[in-house]
Write a protein that holds these residues in place. Structure first.
Motif, short mmCIF file in Angstrom:
data_model
loop_
_atom_site.label_atom_id
_atom_site.label_comp_id
_atom_site.label_asym_id
_atom_site.label_seq_id
_atom_site.Cartn_x
_atom_site.Cartn_y
_atom_site.Cartn_z
N LYS A 6 0.83 -1.21 0.00
CA LYS A 6 0.00 0.00 0.00
C LYS A 6 0.86 1.26 0.00
N GLN A 7 1.95 1.23 0.76
CA GLN A 7 2.84 2.40 0.86
C GLN A 7 3.81 2.50 -0.31
N GLY A 8 3.97 1.40 -1.07
CA GLY A 8 4.88 1.41 -2.22
C GLY A 8 6.34 1.53 -1.84
N VAL A 9 6.74 0.89 -0.75
CA VAL A 9 8.12 1.00 -0.28
C VAL A 9 8.89 -0.32 -0.39
N GLU A 10 8.45 -1.19 -1.29
CA GLU A 10 9.12 -2.49 -1.45
C GLU A 10 10.61 -2.34 -1.76
N ASP A 11 10.94 -1.41 -2.66
CA ASP A 11 12.33 -1.23 -3.06
C ASP A 11 13.22 -0.74 -1.92
N ILE A 12 12.62 -0.06 -0.97
CA ILE A 12 13.39 0.45 0.16
C ILE A 12 13.60 -0.64 1.20
N LEU A 13 12.57 -1.44 1.45
CA LEU A 13 12.61 -2.41 2.54
C LEU A 13 13.19 -3.77 2.16
N PRO A 52 15.28 -6.55 -0.74
CA PRO A 52 16.31 -6.60 -1.78
C PRO A 52 15.71 -6.73 -3.18
N LYS A 53 16.53 -6.46 -4.19
CA LYS A 53 16.10 -6.57 -5.59
C LYS A 53 15.56 -7.97 -5.85
N GLY A 54 14.49 -8.04 -6.63
CA GLY A 54 13.93 -9.33 -7.01
C GLY A 54 13.03 -9.96 -5.96
N PRO A 92 10.52 -14.99 2.44
CA PRO A 92 11.63 -14.04 2.55
C PRO A 92 12.96 -14.74 2.79
N GLU A 93 13.97 -14.30 2.07
CA GLU A 93 15.32 -14.78 2.31
C GLU A 93 16.09 -13.76 3.14
#
Length: 119
Positions: A14-21, A23-25, A32-33
């Motif tokens: 919802k917040q769109g912060v995947e890239d911040i929190l 890793p790539k991919g 989660p790894e």
């Protein structure tokens, strides 16, 4: 209370912060790894209106409280968690100082033990 991963994933999306929190991919909802967290403690220790001696006293008091928390609660919890399947990497002046202090203490005790055994 603990928050379920589904709730965390929904909030992150919802917040769109995947890239911040994450890793790539990383795929939200997948297994989660790696997870990354960052913690800062901001504590109001004294007022600018306090006299210098009072500021110094309050600063030392909060520093001692943090040091006690670090040595008795945080560091042991990190070490215990690190010995599980979970790999934890930490950094910070206080944590590094605690780690160095414990290593030096251990090495000193071993050296004293060796000296006593030889004598």
């Amino acid at each position: 209370d603990d928050v379920s991963l589904d709730v965390v994933w929904a909030l992150v999306a919802k917040q769109g912060v995947e890239d911040i929190l994450f890793p790539k991919g990383f795929v939200l909802g997948g297994e989660p790894e790696y997870l990354r967290s960052h913690f800062d403690w901001a504590v109001a220790v004294y007022s600018i209106e306090d006299p210098p001696a009072e500021r110094t006293r309050k600063f030392r008091e909060i520093t001692n409280l943090f040091s006690e928390f670090l040595t008795k609660e945080l560091y042991p919890a990190l070490v215990e968690a690190k010995s599980t399947k979970l790999e934890i990497v930490w950094e910070g002046d206080s944590l590094s100082s605690q780690e160095i202090f414990l290593a030096l203490t251990s090495d000193t005790l071993k050296a004293i033990g060796s000296a006593v055994f030889i004598v």
